[in-house]
Design an enzyme around this catalytic site. Structure first.
Site, PDB file in Angstrom:
ATOM      1  N   LEU A 141       0.814  -1.206   0.000  1.00  0.00           N
ATOM      2  CA  LEU A 141       0.000   0.000   0.000  1.00  0.00           C
ATOM      3  C   LEU A 141       0.848   1.257   0.000  1.00  0.00           C
ATOM      4  O   LEU A 141       0.441   2.308  -0.456  1.00  0.00           O
ATOM      5  CB  LEU A 141      -0.892   0.038   1.242  1.00  0.00           C
ATOM      6  CG  LEU A 141      -2.024  -0.980   1.308  1.00  0.00           C
ATOM      7  CD1 LEU A 141      -2.627  -1.001   2.694  1.00  0.00           C
ATOM      8  CD2 LEU A 141      -3.086  -0.654   0.274  1.00  0.00           C
ATOM      9  N   GLY A 142       2.032   1.143   0.553  1.00  0.00           N
ATOM     10  CA  GLY A 142       2.886   2.325   0.624  1.00  0.00           C
ATOM     11  C   GLY A 142       4.076   2.069   1.523  1.00  0.00           C
ATOM     12  O   GLY A 142       4.275   0.971   2.032  1.00  0.00           O
ATOM     13  N   GLY A 190       7.446   5.876   7.416  1.00  0.00           N
ATOM     14  CA  GLY A 190       8.714   6.239   8.026  1.00  0.00           C
ATOM     15  C   GLY A 190       9.439   5.037   8.612  1.00  0.00           C
ATOM     16  O   GLY A 190      10.663   5.006   8.663  1.00  0.00           O
ATOM     17  N   PRO A 222       7.528  -0.691   5.138  1.00  0.00           N
ATOM     18  CA  PRO A 222       6.432  -0.793   4.173  1.00  0.00           C
ATOM     19  C   PRO A 222       5.118  -1.254   4.811  1.00  0.00           C
ATOM     20  O   PRO A 222       5.124  -1.855   5.877  1.00  0.00           O
ATOM     21  CB  PRO A 222       6.938  -1.858   3.193  1.00  0.00           C
ATOM     22  CG  PRO A 222       7.874  -2.690   3.997  1.00  0.00           C
ATOM     23  CD  PRO A 222       8.482  -1.804   5.042  1.00  0.00           C
ATOM     24  N   VAL A 223       4.033  -0.953   4.128  1.00  0.00           N
ATOM     25  CA  VAL A 223       2.706  -1.349   4.591  1.00  0.00           C
ATOM     26  C   VAL A 223       2.042  -2.210   3.525  1.00  0.00           C
ATOM     27  O   VAL A 223       2.074  -1.868   2.342  1.00  0.00           O
ATOM     28  CB  VAL A 223       1.825  -0.107   4.838  1.00  0.00           C
ATOM     29  CG1 VAL A 223       0.476  -0.527   5.387  1.00  0.00           C
ATOM     30  CG2 VAL A 223       2.510   0.853   5.774  1.00  0.00           C
ATOM     31  N   LYS A 226       1.871  -3.429   8.880  1.00  0.00           N
ATOM     32  CA  LYS A 226       3.032  -2.536   8.863  1.00  0.00           C
ATOM     33  C   LYS A 226       4.237  -3.378   9.252  1.00  0.00           C
ATOM     34  O   LYS A 226       4.312  -3.873  10.375  1.00  0.00           O
ATOM     35  CB  LYS A 226       2.789  -1.436   9.892  1.00  0.00           C
ATOM     36  CG  LYS A 226       3.967  -0.542  10.117  1.00  0.00           C
ATOM     37  CD  LYS A 226       3.871   0.636   9.222  1.00  0.00           C
ATOM     38  CE  LYS A 226       5.170   1.403   9.237  1.00  0.00           C
ATOM     39  NZ  LYS A 226       5.195   2.414   8.201  1.00  0.00           N
ATOM     40  N   ASP A 247       1.517  14.785  14.631  1.00  0.00           N
ATOM     41  CA  ASP A 247       1.654  14.737  13.173  1.00  0.00           C
ATOM     42  C   ASP A 247       0.293  14.578  12.521  1.00  0.00           C
ATOM     43  O   ASP A 247       0.086  13.715  11.678  1.00  0.00           O
ATOM     44  CB  ASP A 247       2.592  13.607  12.766  1.00  0.00           C
ATOM     45  CG  ASP A 247       3.042  13.756  11.316  1.00  0.00           C
ATOM     46  OD1 ASP A 247       2.938  14.876  10.778  1.00  0.00           O
ATOM     47  OD2 ASP A 247       3.468  12.755  10.717  1.00  0.00           O
TER      48      ASP A 247
END
Ligand code: NAG
Ligand code: NAG
Ligand code: NAG
Ligand code: NAG
Ligand code: NAG
Length: 812
Positions: free
Chosen positions: A501-502, A505, A508-509, A523, A620
């Protein structure tokens, strides 16, 4: 009259008897003129004349030791002096008289009343509690604590003297610079069993609920705590609520703000500011009778209003568009025939007690009988939550809300047909079915338990052989399911690139699906993670404790060898930024949806700041960290930067600033000082982004160099706020609502953290028609004001924007 004329001649006779500021007393005949003060013996409070900022003079009492000098009591709040000619005198009969000292008109402007006979040698003394008392010997002729203003201090008796009929209640200031009586009052009502009403004019806004032996039924946050003790006294002479500070060096006060919000503040020595301790009106469900008669409000539901069991909406069509005020009606009317009984509504705020009667000695069984006997009785409960006494209601039940815990059980009268009990034949059949089902369940349970145990044992053995023994955390300690590496790998097709998915920081997910069909987001923390297993475990269990419908839920974790993974619920609609900043997608978000999202974020943040056990600053908050579920409910994610802080602190400072440009408050980005108010700033930015559909960072306008905040403020001050709206919003909006949201957004992004509202106030401002203050200039309203606009400075550690950043707590 006599007293006044006596005062007049005293003026000349005793003008030599001026008080010097070293003393805490004013003797009979003594004078205080503007410029002079009286300080309490311990130096905590000071009495004198002041100007709150409206160029008028008032006689008041304020904190002396602390920097803010907060005024806690004003004598002549509705009769200000126009100049510095004020004089306070103690008459020989023991009356305090405030007059304007100009020769022509020595008229008393304000005076203390006294029901006692004139006495000899009265003396007025400012005590170290902040109480101005007129003594005659040992007896008290008058005291300022009997005339509460907007500040409820330790030791004051808030309530009613049943002998004299004197009512001691809170009245707000008109504005922060005008102490005259404002619209809001908070007053004890004793027409049934006593409770407290916060009113705007004559309209009830909030009700504390009756005292249940431990606290007010509608204030579950009132609990034994390290700062103050409290009591409620109800006898033949008086009814009052009072609190005392446990350690008088910790300063705490309650105040009714000019916006009608009742809050407790404590003074933080280190930061020299008042810190919000608790707000009486916690959320939407605290609005008086929001769900109407027989309705019940639950903040965890959407919509929040529902009907009590056995009731249905009175005007179903109104309920559809969110007007619940019509309330509910019985499905079956009461007829007062035999067979009527009660249904328990567990853990609620007890309904309005103005129409109630009580008995202190009855137990719950007698209470039920008492209620059943009287045809107009509609409900009962125990008077004391610990199980004694009886409180019964007549007529409609209003202002009930549901609590997850710490509520009280209410028994509501029902017609026989609603009770679910029925004839003998039926019950016998049900009994047989129950017995059969139970025995089958027990057998299945035993078989299942055996296999589960066997399975677990095998898995444990497998894990122990693969990894070092100390790395295997105990499931019980963790309060969170462990999911095995194999299951996780299987769910994500072996972490295939198609499922990615992305990249956040910390790693990866991946998207995945567990064997039971549950969709998950995994995650996978990079192997070079800085943390050991114990630390990781500790922090996971912190996140696991956060449970709120507007926070992304952590389902489990996976620890095996070097591998550490977090398993979250999967959010099909991805993040907010993919909608609002995308020309194509933004049309699917009309104003009602955006409004719901803003409210969701606000509630999630309020929970983090105030209601969760941990008290957390997110640090954040940004559009890409707001995820959306199937129904477009907003869920806050990514606690990678979050800090948890203790009950008595609201912030801290750090040398390492983390966060995202465009959302960081000035004090945080520049000085590294973060607090709940830095989250409020980010929230304000989000609100303006959601309304305008534009990013704050990178915003360009042909006419000026302002960023989105500056642009919004410019439009607002020019009365053009509606042109801020994104097109899809404009087509579907309730204009006054959008304008209110815009104003709240601007209040949240004000330059100075003190000016920004707390999330509790913000939630209240979003959800009700309270008068909003004018926002001041926002922080960072031109891009150039920012530190290192185009390149990140070395001090900064900017997190990359990614759709799904689900990371860990950083250690405190
Ligand atoms: C102050 O000025 C106002 C308006 O001129 C007047 O009504 C009021 O009586 C004055 N107050 C005193 C104490 O002189
Ligand atoms: C009250 O608080 C002060 C400051 O924290 C502390 O020094 C003092 O010992 C406390 N007193 C009591 C009685 O706990
Ligand atoms: C806060 O500061 C005041 C004034 O210096 C002092 O009297 C008080 O004890 C301090 N309180 C605490 C809790 O440290
Ligand atoms: C309360 O109930 C008890 C027991 O039924 C009864 O004896 C008593 O008189 C009642 N008290 C009042 C004030 O009604
Ligand atoms: C029921 O209670 C009400 C209110 O206390 C009272 O006025 C009425 O007389 C009672 N009725 C009976 C039948 O006891």
């Amino acid at each position: 009259m006599e007293a006044f004329s006596f005062v007049l001649c005293c003026c000349t006779l005793f003008s030599a008897l001026m008080i010097c500021s070293a003393t805490d007393t004013i003797p009979a005949g003594g004078l205080i003129s503007d410029g002079q003060t009286v300080a309490s013996s311990g130096g905590s409070f000071e009495l004198g004349f002041f100007d709150p900022g409206n160029s008028k003079r008032y006689l008041g009492i304020w904190y002396k030791k602390i920097a803010s000098g907060t005024v806690v009591w004003v004598a002549n709040r509705d009769a200000p002096l126009n100049d510095t000619s004020g004089l306070l005198q103690l008459s020989s009969s023991g009356m305090l008289v405030l007059s304007s000292g100009t020769k022509e008109s020595i008229l008393p402007i304000w005076s203390s009343t006294s029901s006692h006979d004139p006495t000899e040698n009265p003396v007025a003394r400012l005590l170290d509690t902040g109480n101005l008392v007129v003594f005659a010997g040992n007896s008290i002729l008058w005291q300022s604590f009997d005339y509460i203003g907007d500040n409820f201090l330790a030791g004051m008796k808030f309530g009613r003297n049943l002998v004299t009929g004197h009512d001691n209640y809170l009245t707000s200031w008109k504005s922060t610079t005008d102490p005259s009586s404002g619209d809001y009052t908070n007053k004890l009502d004793h027409s049934g069993y006593p409770q407290i009403f916060l009113r705007k004019g004559s309209v009830i806004q909030f009700r504390t609920g009756p005292w249940n032996g431990l606290r007010f039924s509608g204030m579950p946050s009132l609990k034994p705590n390290p700062i103050y003790t409290f009591e409620f006294v109800y006898n033949d002479q008086e009814i009052y609520y009072k609190y005392e500070l446990i350690n008088s060096s910790v300063i705490s006060r309650m105040v009714l703000s000019q916006l009608g919000i009742l809050q407790r503040f404590t003074w933080i020595n280190r930061s020299e500011e008042w810190s919000l301790y608790v707000t009486a009106q916690m959320d939407n469900c605290d609005r008086f009778s929001v769900c109407g008669a027989y309705g019940t409000c639950s903040i965890n539901n959407s919509p929040p209003c529902g009907c009590l069991r056995g009731f249905k909406p009175k005007f179903p069509s109104n309920w559809e568009y969110g007007d619940w005020s019509g309330g509910c009606v019985r499905k079956t009317e009461l007829s007062c025939k035999d067979g009527e009984g009660f249904i328990k509504a567990p853990s609620v705020k007890l309904p309005d007690t103005r129409n109630s009667v009580f008995n202190r000695t009855m137990d719950l069984k007698e209470c039920e009988k008492w209620c059943l006997k009287n045809c107009s009785c509609t409900a009962y409960s125990s008077l004391d939550i610990r199980g004694t006494g009886c409180l019964i209601w007549f007529d409609e039940l209003i202002d009930i809300r549901q609590y997850d815990q710490d509520g009280q059980d209410l028994y509501i009268r029902m017609a026989a047909s609603e009770l679910g009990g029925s004839s003998g034949e039926m019950t016998r059949r049900i009994k047989i079915i129950v017995v059969v089902v139970l025995s089958v369940a027990v057998v299945i349970g035993l078989i299942y338990a055996f296999f589960a145990w066997k399975n677990k044992w095998l898995k444990l053995k497998e894990q122990m052989t693969q990894s070092q023994r100390r790395d295997v955390p105990n499931e019980e300690d963790l309060e969170l399911p462990l999911i095995s590496f194999n299951d996780t790998a299987e769910a994500t097709s072996n972490f295939s690139i198609d499922n990615k998915l992305g990249e956040g920081g910390y790693g990866p997910v991946f998207r995945g699906k567990l064997r039971d069909g549950q969709e998950i987001a995994v995650k996978r923390l990079s192997k070079v993670s800085r943390q050991g297993a114990d630390q990781f475990k500790n922090e996971i269990s912190l996140i696991a404790k956060l449970q709120h419908r507007n926070l992304v839920k952590l389902l489990g974790c996976c620890i095996q060898g070097d591998e550490k993974m977090l398993i979250y619920e999967y959010m099909p609609n991805r993040s907010l930024d993919s909608f609002i900043f995308d020309k194509g997608q933004s049309y699917s978000l009309d104003w009602p949806k955006r409004c719901k999202i803003i409210n969701g974020i606000a509630r999630g943040l309020l929970y983090l700041h105030q209601d969760s056990r941990l008290r957390i600053i997110h640090r954040d908050l940004k559009a890409s960290n707001i995820l959306l579920d199937y129904e477009m409910n907003a869920k806050i994610s990514d606690f990678g930067m979050a800090r948890s802080f203790g009950g008595d602190e609201t912030g801290a400072s750090t040398g390492r600033v983390v966060g995202t440009y465009g959302y960081m408050s000035p004090e945080y980005a520049i000085d590294g000082i973060f607090s709940v108010k830095s989250d409020v700033f980010s929230f304000g930015v989000l609100v303006l982004e959601i309304i305008s559909g534009k990013r704050n960072r990178g915003f360009v306008h042909p006419d000026h160099k302002l960023n989105l905040l500056g642009h919004a403020w410019k439009l607002f001050t020019e009365g053009q706020a509606e042109s801020l709206m994104d097109t899809p919003v404009r087509d579907s909006c309730d204009l006054s609502e959008v304008l209110r949201f815009t104003q709240v957004g601007l209040l949240c992004v004000q330059q100075s953290p003190e000016d920004r509202p707390s999330m509790a106030s913000a939630v209240l401002m979003l959800s009700s028609e309270v008068a909003l203050p004018q926002p001041k200039e926002p922080g960072f309203f031109t891009d150039r004001q920012m530190v290192g606009t185009d390149s990140s400075s070395s001090k900064m550690d900017i997190c990359s924007t990614n759709e799904l950043t689900l990371t860990m707590f950083t250690p405190r």
